[in-house]
Every structure is written in structure tokens, then in C-alpha cells.
Design a protein around this motif. Structure first.
Motif, PDB file in Angstrom:
ATOM      1  N   VAL A 284     -32.396  50.446  33.487  1.00  0.00           N
ATOM      2  CA  VAL A 284     -33.116  50.559  32.054  1.00  0.00           C
ATOM      3  C   VAL A 284     -34.202  51.271  31.666  1.00  0.00           C
ATOM      4  O   VAL A 284     -35.533  51.507  32.497  1.00  0.00           O
ATOM      5  CB  VAL A 284     -32.593  49.576  31.509  1.00  0.00           C
ATOM      6  N   PRO A 285     -34.594  52.061  31.064  1.00  0.00           N
ATOM      7  CA  PRO A 285     -35.730  53.059  31.032  1.00  0.00           C
ATOM      8  C   PRO A 285     -37.001  51.903  30.383  1.00  0.00           C
ATOM      9  O   PRO A 285     -36.689  51.005  29.921  1.00  0.00           O
ATOM     10  CB  PRO A 285     -36.108  54.434  29.316  1.00  0.00           C
ATOM     11  N   PRO A 286     -38.019  52.373  31.446  1.00  0.00           N
ATOM     12  CA  PRO A 286     -38.966  51.348  31.607  1.00  0.00           C
ATOM     13  C   PRO A 286     -39.765  50.401  30.595  1.00  0.00           C
ATOM     14  O   PRO A 286     -39.987  49.325  30.309  1.00  0.00           O
ATOM     15  CB  PRO A 286     -40.242  51.885  32.270  1.00  0.00           C
ATOM     16  N   ASN A 287     -40.236  51.651  29.103  1.00  0.00           N
ATOM     17  CA  ASN A 287     -40.797  50.997  27.948  1.00  0.00           C
ATOM     18  C   ASN A 287     -39.116  50.470  27.133  1.00  0.00           C
ATOM     19  O   ASN A 287     -39.514  49.177  26.919  1.00  0.00           O
ATOM     20  CB  ASN A 287     -40.969  52.521  27.199  1.00  0.00           C
ATOM     21  N   VAL A 288     -37.847  50.703  27.465  1.00  0.00           N
ATOM     22  CA  VAL A 288     -37.215  49.864  26.891  1.00  0.00           C
ATOM     23  C   VAL A 288     -37.603  48.157  27.362  1.00  0.00           C
ATOM     24  O   VAL A 288     -36.778  47.490  27.253  1.00  0.00           O
ATOM     25  CB  VAL A 288     -35.609  50.991  27.454  1.00  0.00           C
ATOM     26  N   LEU A 289     -37.272  48.661  28.691  1.00  0.00           N
ATOM     27  CA  LEU A 289     -37.796  46.964  29.518  1.00  0.00           C
ATOM     28  C   LEU A 289     -38.034  46.495  29.295  1.00  0.00           C
ATOM     29  O   LEU A 289     -37.613  44.912  29.115  1.00  0.00           O
ATOM     30  CB  LEU A 289     -37.639  47.136  31.270  1.00  0.00           C
ATOM     31  N   GLU A 290     -39.576  47.038  29.319  1.00  0.00           N
ATOM     32  CA  GLU A 290     -40.737  45.913  28.846  1.00  0.00           C
ATOM     33  C   GLU A 290     -40.336  45.111  27.455  1.00  0.00           C
ATOM     34  O   GLU A 290     -40.561  44.735  27.370  1.00  0.00           O
ATOM     35  CB  GLU A 290     -42.169  47.481  28.498  1.00  0.00           C
ATOM     36  N   LYS A 291     -40.248  46.012  26.540  1.00  0.00           N
ATOM     37  CA  LYS A 291     -38.956  45.731  25.204  1.00  0.00           C
ATOM     38  C   LYS A 291     -38.596  44.376  24.902  1.00  0.00           C
ATOM     39  O   LYS A 291     -38.845  43.237  24.623  1.00  0.00           O
ATOM     40  CB  LYS A 291     -39.113  46.821  24.308  1.00  0.00           C
ATOM     41  N   ILE A 292     -37.893  44.471  26.076  1.00  0.00           N
ATOM     42  CA  ILE A 292     -36.635  43.508  26.244  1.00  0.00           C
ATOM     43  C   ILE A 292     -37.459  42.221  26.524  1.00  0.00           C
ATOM     44  O   ILE A 292     -37.080  41.357  26.493  1.00  0.00           O
ATOM     45  CB  ILE A 292     -35.349  44.059  27.138  1.00  0.00           C
ATOM     46  N   VAL A 293     -37.927  42.647  28.048  1.00  0.00           N
ATOM     47  CA  VAL A 293     -38.238  41.091  28.220  1.00  0.00           C
ATOM     48  C   VAL A 293     -39.962  41.129  27.297  1.00  0.00           C
ATOM     49  O   VAL A 293     -40.077  39.315  28.036  1.00  0.00           O
ATOM     50  CB  VAL A 293     -39.233  41.952  29.448  1.00  0.00           C
ATOM     51  N   ALA A 294     -40.520  41.072  26.713  1.00  0.00           N
ATOM     52  CA  ALA A 294     -41.445  40.985  26.131  1.00  0.00           C
ATOM     53  C   ALA A 294     -40.471  39.478  24.645  1.00  0.00           C
ATOM     54  O   ALA A 294     -40.259  38.481  24.307  1.00  0.00           O
ATOM     55  CB  ALA A 294     -41.742  41.834  24.387  1.00  0.00           C
TER      56      ALA A 294
ATOM     57  N   ALA B 129     -24.699  38.588  21.681  1.00  0.00           N
ATOM     58  CA  ALA B 129     -25.243  38.599  20.452  1.00  0.00           C
ATOM     59  C   ALA B 129     -25.495  40.448  20.309  1.00  0.00           C
ATOM     60  O   ALA B 129     -25.606  40.522  18.667  1.00  0.00           O
ATOM     61  CB  ALA B 129     -26.527  38.811  20.754  1.00  0.00           C
ATOM     62  N   GLY B 130     -24.059  40.691  21.231  1.00  0.00           N
ATOM     63  CA  GLY B 130     -24.041  42.486  20.295  1.00  0.00           C
ATOM     64  C   GLY B 130     -25.694  43.050  20.752  1.00  0.00           C
ATOM     65  O   GLY B 130     -26.273  42.355  21.101  1.00  0.00           O
ATOM     66  N   GLN B 131     -25.392  44.762  21.284  1.00  0.00           N
ATOM     67  CA  GLN B 131     -26.623  45.496  21.036  1.00  0.00           C
ATOM     68  C   GLN B 131     -26.566  46.773  21.125  1.00  0.00           C
ATOM     69  O   GLN B 131     -24.953  47.822  21.211  1.00  0.00           O
ATOM     70  CB  GLN B 131     -26.995  44.962  23.135  1.00  0.00           C
ATOM     71  N   TYR B 132     -26.566  47.307  21.041  1.00  0.00           N
ATOM     72  CA  TYR B 132     -27.410  48.890  20.406  1.00  0.00           C
ATOM     73  C   TYR B 132     -27.187  49.798  21.390  1.00  0.00           C
ATOM     74  O   TYR B 132     -27.355  49.040  22.833  1.00  0.00           O
ATOM     75  CB  TYR B 132     -28.994  49.477  19.724  1.00  0.00           C
TER      76      TYR B 132
END
Ligand code: NDP
Length: 240
Positions: free
Chosen positions: A188-198, A139-142
Motif C-alpha cells: 500500500v502506498p506510504p501516504n495511504v498507509l499513514e491515513k489508515i494507521v491514523a 466494513a467494505g473498502q474503496y
């Protein structure tokens, strides 16, 4: 006779679960690692699986390690190319070192390791190779131009080698994990990880054992008709 399986990066994270999963299925496993001695030593104490230290991005190092493993355990019939790293950064800040490190460790390593075992597999008319790709190769990733390119390369590599191995009883498949709870993802920073899991329909990170289960399925003796495929194990995050 138990088949010999080599798992690169097999002492930690997903690799550890793969090594243990294969041992439980009766394989004679050799796990490899790059330099984290403490993790490797604890892994061997915990599991009884021998660990071999070498850099998978160095062809000659792979050659001598395979030679050593084959003299210790026997011919390698199963190879899991799992070792990998990230060196994230957006393109406009990425250095050639970051690019090269990721391509060499994640993609060139697949050539290095496969090249060292393919002759033996062809001679014996049996082989199982599994390459660990990534959802981010699909999928690619920023911030991961290097990693996405390497992992995407793994998927093409898999399909091409599968065609070469098919008539010789050698299957070559890839697994594309989603986000799995390992040291790599804990970085991975927790705030980024939270968005990923969502964004994961299953609503959580994957477990390393859930990838190991896929590997055991693909390397089984009775999986000879599965080749050139990519098994996505990602909690429904990317359906490819
Ligand atoms: P970890 O960082 O937890 O473990 C990486 C393993 O690879 C370690 O055993 C490490 O050795 C080894 N390794 C790294 N570089 C080299 C090298 N140059 N030569 C030999 N061995 C090396 O990674 P994960 O378990 O998270 O990831 C495993 C694989 O799964 C990787 O290919 C990764 O890209 C892929 N993946 C992971 C995802 C995730 O969410 N975690 C998602 C998608 C794909 P040492 O212990 O000595 O450092």
C-alpha cells in the motif's frame, strides 16, 4: 498424538506466524504456498515445517495436495484457510480477471480446501477450521469490491459450515484481521498507509503473531463450544 494442521499461504506473512504458532503448540504443521519458491525454502529451513506448492483456487490440485499431506503426516484435523491476494481497482476500471482472481483465490479456495478435508473430519468426529477474512469484508473498502466481496463471503461460508459441522465435533470460525504488517500491506502506498494507521485506535499496524494467537485459541481441543464466530483482531478500528 499430535494433530495435523494445514495452513494455506503458510510460508509468508500472517500464514507464517500461524504455522510457527501451531508448531510451537505441538501440532504437526503443513504450510502451503503458490509459487514463491525462495520464501518457501527459507521458511522451511528456518522453521523445519514442510511446504507444499499448489494453487488453492484449483480443486484438483487441492485434492492431490491433501492426499500427499495425509500420506506424509496423517489425517488433517485442523485447516486454516489463510491464502489470499489483492487485485485492487475501482469498479469502473476493474477487469473480469481481477474480479475472478480474487474470488477464486480468496473464497473458492475455502470451498476447495474444506471439501477435501470435511469427509475425514466427519468420520473422525473432530475438526477445526479457521478462515481468514478481513476487516474490509466487514466494513467494505474503496477500490476493493472484489476483495470485500470475497472476504464477506468467507464470513457467510463460515456460519453455514459451522451449522453443518456442529453435531460432528467440527468447529468453523473466522478471524477478521485489521491492517497487519506483512508484504500485502507493505504494497500500500506510504501516504495511504499513514491515513489508515491514523484510524486505528491502538495507533499501529497489527503483528502477524497477533493473528496467530487467535488461530491457536480457536483450534484448541477445548474450544469446542466456539463455532460460527468471527474474531475481529484490528486494534479497535472496526467494532463489529
Ligand atoms: P501475503 O501476501 O504476505 O502472503 C500470502 C500467502 O498466500 C503466501 O504464502 C502466498 O504464496 C499464498 N497464496 C497466494 N495465492 C495463492 C494461491 N492461489 N494458492 C496458494 N497459495 C497462495 O499475505 P498476508 O499474510 O498479508 O495475508 C494472509 C491472509 O490474511 C490473506 O487471506 C489476506 O487477505 C488476509 N488479511 C491480511 C491483512 C493484512 O493486513 N495483511 C488484513 C486482513 C486480512 P506465495 O508465497 O507462493 O506467493
Amino acid at each position: 498424538m499430535a494433530r495435523v494442521a494445514v495452513v494455506t499461504g503458510g510460508t509468508r506473512g500472517i500464514g507464517e506466524a500461524i504455522s510457527v504458532g501451531l508448531k510451537e503448540k505441538g501440532y504437526k504443521v503443513a504450510a502451503t504456498y503458490a509459487g514463491n519458491e525462495k520464501a518457501a525454502q527459507e521458511f522451511t529451513e528456518r522453521t523445519g515445517i514442510p511446504a507444499y506448492k499448489f494453487d488453492v483456487s484449483d480443486f484438483e490440485a487441492c485434492q492431490s495436495a491433501i492426499k500427499q499431506i495425509e500420506s506424509d503426516l496423517g489425517p488433517v484435523e485442523v485447516l486454516v484457510n489463510n491464502a489470499g491476494i489483492t487485485r485492487d481497482g475501482v469498479m469502473h476500471r476493474m477487469t473480469p480477471e481481477q474480479w475472478n482472481a480474487v474470488i477464486q483465490t480468496n473464497l473458492t479456495s475455502c470451498f476447495n480446501m474444506c471439501r477435501c478435508v470435511i469427509d475425514g473430519m466427519r468420520e473422525r468426529s473432530f475438526g477445526r477450521i479457521v478462515n481468514i477474512g478481513s476487516i474490509n469484508g466487514q466494513a467494505g473498502q474503496y477500490g476493493q469490491v472484489n476483495y470485500a466481496a470475497a472476504k464477506s463471503g468467507i464470513h457467510g461460508f463460515t456460519k453455514a459450515l459451522a451449522q453443518e459441522g456442529a453435531a460432528k465435533g467440527i468447529t468453523v470460525n473466522a478471524i477478521a484481521p485489521g491492517y497487519i504488517d506483512t508484504d500485502m500491506v507493505r504494497a500500500v502506498p506510504p501516504n495511504v498507509l499513514e491515513k489508515i494507521v491514523a484510524k486505528v485506535p491502538v495507533g499501529r499496524l497489527g503483528k502477524a503473531e497477533e493473528i496467530a494467537r487467535g488461530v491457536a485459541f480457536l483450534v484448541a481441543d477445548d474450544a469446542g463450544f466456539i463455532t460460527g464466530s468471527t474474531l475481529s483482531i484490528n486494534g479497535g478500528q472496526h467494532m463489529y
